[in-house]
Design a protein around this motif. Structure first.
Motif, PDB file in Angstrom:
ATOM      1  N   ILE A   9       0.849  -1.192   0.000  1.00 14.74           N
ATOM      2  CA  ILE A   9       0.000   0.000   0.000  1.00 14.74           C
ATOM      3  C   ILE A   9       0.887   1.245   0.000  1.00 14.74           C
ATOM      4  O   ILE A   9       1.685   1.447   0.924  1.00 14.74           O
ATOM      5  CB  ILE A   9      -0.927   0.027   1.245  1.00 14.74           C
ATOM      6  N   ASN A  10       0.749   2.064  -1.037  1.00 11.91           N
ATOM      7  CA  ASN A  10       1.448   3.350  -1.101  1.00 11.91           C
ATOM      8  C   ASN A  10       0.619   4.334  -0.287  1.00 11.91           C
ATOM      9  O   ASN A  10      -0.509   4.670  -0.645  1.00 11.91           O
ATOM     10  CB  ASN A  10       1.585   3.815  -2.549  1.00 11.91           C
ATOM     11  N   LYS A  11       1.174   4.797   0.825  1.00  9.34           N
ATOM     12  CA  LYS A  11       0.432   5.674   1.732  1.00  9.34           C
ATOM     13  C   LYS A  11       0.383   7.129   1.249  1.00  9.34           C
ATOM     14  O   LYS A  11      -0.247   7.956   1.880  1.00  9.34           O
ATOM     15  CB  LYS A  11       1.014   5.562   3.136  1.00  9.34           C
ATOM     16  N   THR A  46       5.799   6.748   2.047  1.00 10.22           N
ATOM     17  CA  THR A  46       5.955   5.524   2.834  1.00 10.22           C
ATOM     18  C   THR A  46       5.034   4.445   2.279  1.00 10.22           C
ATOM     19  O   THR A  46       4.038   4.732   1.607  1.00 10.22           O
ATOM     20  CB  THR A  46       5.634   5.753   4.329  1.00 10.22           C
ATOM     21  N   TYR A  47       5.388   3.210   2.598  1.00 17.11           N
ATOM     22  CA  TYR A  47       4.638   2.048   2.121  1.00 17.11           C
ATOM     23  C   TYR A  47       4.373   1.119   3.292  1.00 17.11           C
ATOM     24  O   TYR A  47       5.180   1.015   4.217  1.00 17.11           O
ATOM     25  CB  TYR A  47       5.443   1.302   1.052  1.00 17.11           C
ATOM     26  N   SER A  48       3.235   0.442   3.243  1.00 12.37           N
ATOM     27  CA  SER A  48       2.930  -0.561   4.254  1.00 12.37           C
ATOM     28  C   SER A  48       2.503  -1.848   3.567  1.00 12.37           C
ATOM     29  O   SER A  48       2.138  -1.861   2.390  1.00 12.37           O
ATOM     30  CB  SER A  48       1.848  -0.073   5.225  1.00 12.37           C
TER      31      SER A  48
END
Length: 174
Positions: A156-158, A162-164
């Motif tokens: 997931i591209n926030k 940042t990414y999660s």
């Protein structure tokens, strides 16, 4: 009197022979593969696999650690187009497996346009990525499964650089 003692002895031997301690074992083989994604690399830090063979998945009592053949940082994008790696080939007691947990460490990263960034994994480090299995392990048999990790749908591209990781994993049984 001798017949009675013999009957008691035979009954005790039969009871002991039928106890749960004499359960057989089967083999569980788990592979990991991935679908293609648009990132340069998606690196997960595999630290453990656990199975749950009890009906209670809320406590740790039913969870059993599997011995890993592959551990540490794995680039999911190297596991596309039919490629996979063996995570474990472990002997386990016969019975029903209800769930599996994939435990990740803290060294999870994503490479985007040549930049290596941290990949946040909110629950994967504490309780693990949990998914349902519902497989029956039979004495003397090998049960194989492939965990098909979909990196494209899982990352997931926030929007703030940042990414999660919100894992999308399909379990394929053989």
């Amino acid at each position: 009197m001798k017949n009675r003692i013999l009957s008691i002895f035979l009954a005790a031997a039969l009871f002991t022979a039928c106890s749960d301690d004499d359960k057989g074992t089967g083999t569980l083989k788990v592979h990991l593969t991935d679908a293609p994604a648009t990132y340069d690399a998606v690196l997960i830090d595999l630290q453990g696999l656990k199975i749950n063979a009890s009906s209670d998945s809320t406590t740790e009592s039913g969870w059993q650690n599997l011995t890993l053949d592959t551990m540490g940082q794995i680039d999911l994008l190297m596991l596309t187009n039919g490629n996979s790696i063996l995570l474990t080939e472990d002997e386990i007691p016969e019975g029903r497996i209800n769930q599996m947990r994939m435990i990740l460490g803290s060294n999870n990263e994503i490479v985007v346009d040549g930049d290596t960034l941290d990949l946040e994994t909110p629950s994967a480090q504490q309780s693990g990525l949990k998914f349902n299995i519902h497989a029956d392990i039979v004495d003397g048999e090998t049960y194989s499964m492939t965990l098909d990790f979909d990196a494209e749908k899982s990352v997931i591209n926030k929007g703030n650089g940042t990414y999660s990781l919100k894992p999308v994993i399909k379990v394929i049984t053989e």
